[in-house]
Every structure is written in structure tokens, then in C-alpha cells.
Design a protein around this motif. Structure first.
Motif, mmCIF file in Angstrom:
data_model
loop_
_atom_site.group_PDB
_atom_site.id
_atom_site.type_symbol
_atom_site.label_atom_id
_atom_site.label_comp_id
_atom_site.label_asym_id
_atom_site.label_seq_id
_atom_site.Cartn_x
_atom_site.Cartn_y
_atom_site.Cartn_z
ATOM 1 N N GLY A 1 1.499 -6.573 3.077
ATOM 2 C CA GLY A 1 1.532 -7.627 2.085
ATOM 3 C C GLY A 1 0.678 -7.320 0.870
ATOM 4 O O GLY A 1 -0.296 -6.577 0.965
ATOM 5 N N PRO A 2 1.082 -7.839 -0.284
ATOM 6 C CA PRO A 2 2.219 -8.743 -0.531
ATOM 7 C C PRO A 2 3.555 -8.023 -0.722
ATOM 8 O O PRO A 2 4.575 -8.663 -0.907
ATOM 9 N N GLY A 3 3.560 -6.677 -0.702
ATOM 10 C CA GLY A 3 4.806 -5.922 -0.810
ATOM 11 C C GLY A 3 4.944 -5.117 -2.080
ATOM 12 O O GLY A 3 5.743 -4.179 -2.146
ATOM 13 N N ILE A 4 4.186 -5.469 -3.128
ATOM 14 C CA ILE A 4 4.184 -4.726 -4.394
ATOM 15 C C ILE A 4 2.749 -4.479 -4.821
ATOM 16 O O ILE A 4 1.891 -5.369 -4.686
ATOM 17 N N THR A 5 2.486 -3.293 -5.344
ATOM 18 C CA THR A 5 1.181 -3.004 -5.920
ATOM 19 C C THR A 5 1.366 -2.197 -7.199
ATOM 20 O O THR A 5 2.447 -1.676 -7.470
ATOM 21 N N GLY B 1 8.234 5.821 1.685
ATOM 22 C CA GLY B 1 8.292 4.380 1.528
ATOM 23 C C GLY B 1 7.733 3.882 0.208
ATOM 24 O O GLY B 1 7.077 2.836 0.170
ATOM 25 N N LYS B 2 8.007 4.601 -0.881
ATOM 26 C CA LYS B 2 7.444 4.213 -2.175
ATOM 27 C C LYS B 2 8.141 3.005 -2.798
ATOM 28 O O LYS B 2 7.526 2.255 -3.557
ATOM 29 N N THR C 1 3.472 -1.706 -1.633
ATOM 30 C CA THR C 1 2.090 -1.697 -1.165
ATOM 31 C C THR C 1 1.893 -0.581 -0.135
ATOM 32 O O THR C 1 2.668 -0.450 0.811
ATOM 33 N N GLY C 2 0.870 0.232 -0.347
ATOM 34 C CA GLY C 2 0.595 1.346 0.549
ATOM 35 C C GLY C 2 1.180 2.661 0.091
ATOM 36 O O GLY C 2 0.887 3.706 0.665
#
Length: 383
Positions: free
Chosen positions: A78-82, A114-115, A103-104
Motif C-alpha cells: 500500500g497504497p499501490g503508487i509511489t 513489478g514496476k 510501491t516497492g
């Protein structure tokens, strides 16, 4: 004062760099119009950050939603976007060190890391992603790693992405030369994933040709201007096989091979349930690697005996979209606020997605195209 929520665009990099005294850095995804599920998160469970058409920090009463960001730990959280700024990268070249990403993820992360953040369209209407910006003295261009997923339950005819300011009915589109725009020098792409369509010799990340088309990609043509990105019809064999862009609820089933035993890599599609309700192999094992073959009808038991795993071909509903947003002088933005403790101000902008639905008669006429096998499979399971 709470940062204003917006829908956004950024001006072409070459235009911005020659016309601004100040510029801006994207600092974060503004989630004032988003409900984010609370952690702790469990691995391999998918969570959704739901996007609304108004500020929901005080609750969702009266708010509407047309989309959400899906994230599945441990690949993303979370939250899914960075937002990443000034990421170091190895070697030389013109790699962009700034990005909007899941995110990550990392801007220069390896293939299948997983970008891409996963934006699911759940209904027609605008989906507004808002980003906070801090003023500085350098123009910044951000690569956007996005996967757009049709989760509406019906077919889509394409999409529009706009840059601007504000939420919902209060959205105002960005204008030429205002310091916000798509980076025209980098262009844009909207393709269905390579594993289904494409010639491996044309892509450094792949050594296996596409499942449905071994020679060419499939996706949407795009029209890109300073403040808008729009689809302009499908290319490749996708429409011939499946009709307009299908939803997750309409995808056919397939059998997949976990050829390397590594849960961190994608299993490889070997066969699918075709429009005639038959299991059709398009790849075979060649030692420890898959190899394309001419379409061959087999029984489902053959696939089970081979050790393949049943699943849905989700990538037929997934569109990988690539584009760049440039941030120039933010001082004229509708959301600009002069800094109090420093000479630099802050602002926000909105990245708005609008899905284009297929006209009803066409949708009804094409509903069964490419999906007869799926319906047969469901009837068989329920018998």
C-alpha cells in the motif's frame, strides 16, 4: 492548508526547459481522494486503493468511484503508487532517474520486477490521480509505469488520459505552456503484454515469441499532445481474435507451465480454450524451455497429465501504457501556494483517465466473439 486535489499534465520537456525560472519535483501521490486499506498486509492477497471523485478524508458519503489501484504483497504494497526522484542507475545512457511506479518498485528495476502500478477501471467516468509537487529550479521528466486493466465487466473502445487540476466536476485541463505537460520527445505506447503478442528478436527482455502472434505486437495506437494522450484504434490481431478490449470477467482460460519452479517469475502459457470450446496448444516443451508450435487441438487431460496449471489469461484485459510527464514552472498552476518558510511554493496536479465504452449494439453483437470456449467451460464445470 491541505494541498488541493487535481488532475494533471506536464509541458513538453524541451519547451519547459527554455521558458521557466522555476520548476517542480513530484513529491508524492496525494491520497485525499483515495481510501487505502489498512495494513498489515498478507502476502499473495490483492488489496485495492479506491479512487473517488472528491476529497474523502472526512468519509465517502456522496462520492463516486470509477477505478482503483490494485496491489499484491510482497511484489507491491500500500497504497499501490509511489514517486521516485533521482534514483541512481548503473552505467551511462539516457535513463530517466525519476518515475511514477508501483510501491516497492525501482525506476531501473529488472524485467518482471513489478514496476507497473495497476489501475483497474471499474466503471465509466473519470479516474483522477493527484500528485503533490514542490517547487525547485530544475525541470523534471517522470516516466510513468502504468498497467490499465479493464475491470468494468464490459468491452472498452479505448481510453483518454488528460493532465490538469482539480477533481470530479471541478477538473480544469492543463493548457499549453503552463509548466505541465506530457514529454513529447519521449512519446507514448499502449501495448498488450509481450508474452501474448510479439517477435522475441525485437525485444531484449524476451526470448520467447508471443502466444497468439509470434511476429507482431498488439495494442492501441496513440495520439499524444502536450496535455492529452488518447487511444486511436487497435492494431495487431487482438481485435480479429477477441473483438474490442475485453474485461477481466470475459477472459478465456489457459494452461500454464511453471518451467523454472520460481514463484517470482511468470508461468508460461502453453494452451488456451479457444472460441470453439477446444483446448488448443500453441507451445510445447523443448527440453527445459517452451517453443512455439502450430495450433494443435489436445484434450484437457493431456494438459493435466503434462503437469500444467489451469488459470485465466488475465493479460488479455491488461494494457501496458508508457509515457512521460514533465514538470516545469508551477507558479501559474491553479493549485499553487507560495511557500511561507522558504522561497519555494507547492502545488498539485491531476492525471485523469477516462475509459471509452463500446456502443451498446456493437458490444452485444461482439459479446460472444472469442469467448465461446469460456462459456462452454463454465457450463461444463457447472454440469
Amino acid at each position: 492548508m491541505k494541498a488541493n486535489l487535481l488532475v494533471c499534465a506536464a509541458t513538453a520537456l524541451t519547451t519547459l526547459s527554455g521558458a521557466t525560472a522555476f520548476a517542480g519535483t513530484i513529491t508524492e501521490w496525494n491520497t485525499d481522494n483515495v481510501t487505502v486499506p489498512a495494513g498489515p498486509y498478507v502476502d499473495d492477497v490483492t488489496y485495492y486503493s479506491t479512487i473517488y471523485n472528491q476529497d474523502v478524508t472526512g468519509g465517502t458519503a456522496g462520492a463516486n468511484t470509477n477505478g482503483r489501484i490494485a496491489f499484491t504483497p510482497p511484489e507491491s504494497t500500500g497504497p499501490g503508487i509511489t514517486v521516485i526522484n533521482d534514483e541512481p542507475f548503473p552505467g551511462s545512457g539516457n535513463a530517466i532517474p525519476d518515475c511514477i511506479i508501483a510501491t516497492g518498485g525501482e525506476c531501473q528495476g529488472p524485467f518482471q520486477s513489478g514496476k507497473r502500478f495497476k489501475l483497474q477501471i471499474t466503471d465509466s467516468g473519470a479516474i483522477d490521480l493527484v500528485f503533490n509537487v514542490s517547487e525547485d529550479d530544475e525541470v523534471n521528466s517522470y516516466r510513468v509505469y502504468e498497467k490499465i486493466i479493464n475491470a468494468t465487466g464490459g468491452r472498452l473502445d479505448g481510453f483518454d488520459i488528460e493532465l490538469g487540476f482539480g477533481l470530479g466536476d471541478g477538473f480544469v485541463q492543463s493548457t499549453a505552456g503552463d509548466g505541465l505537460g506530457f514529454d513529447l520527445s519521449e512519446g507514448s505506447k499502449a501495448n498488450f503484454p509481450f508474452g501474448l503478442f510479439g517477435d522475441a528478436s525485437t525485444n531484449q527482455n524476451h526470448d520467447l515469441d508471443g502466444f497468439f502472434d509470434t511476429t507482431a505486437r498488439a495494442g492501441f495506437l496513440t495520439n499524444l499532445s502536450e496535455d492529452s494522450l488518447s487511444s486511436d484504434g487497435l492494431f495487431g490481431i487482438y481485435e480479429e481474435m477477441f473483438g474490442p478490449w475485453i474485461a477481466l470477467s470475459m477472459i478465456p482460460e489457459g494452461y500454464f507451465w511453471d518451467h523454472d519452479g520460481d514463484p517470482e517469475t511468470d508461468a508460461i502459457l502453453m494452451a488456451w480454450l479457444n472460441a470453439d470450446g477446444e483446448w488448443e496448444m500453441r507451445r510445447e516443451e523443448d527440453g527445459s524451455e517452451p517453443s512455439p508450435i502450430a495450433p494443435t487441438i489436445v484434450t484437457e487431460q493431456d494438459l493435466i497429465d503434462a503437469g500444467y496449471l489451469l488459470g485465466e489469461i488475465e493479460d488479455l484485459a491488461n494494457l501496458n501504457v508508457d509515457y512521460y510527464v514533465s514538470i516545469g514552472d508551477i507558479s501559474s498552476w491553479l493549485t499553487y501556494e507560495q511557500g511561507q518558510a522558504s522561497p519555494f511554493g507547492t502545488a498539485s496536479f491531476t492525471l485523469r483517465l477516462i475509459a471509452n465504452e463500446v456502443a451498446e449494439p456493437a458490444a452485444l453483437g461482439l459479446l460472444g466473439l472469442g469467448l465461446g470456449g469460456l462459456l462452454l467451460a463454465r457450463r461444463r464445470k457447472s454440469a
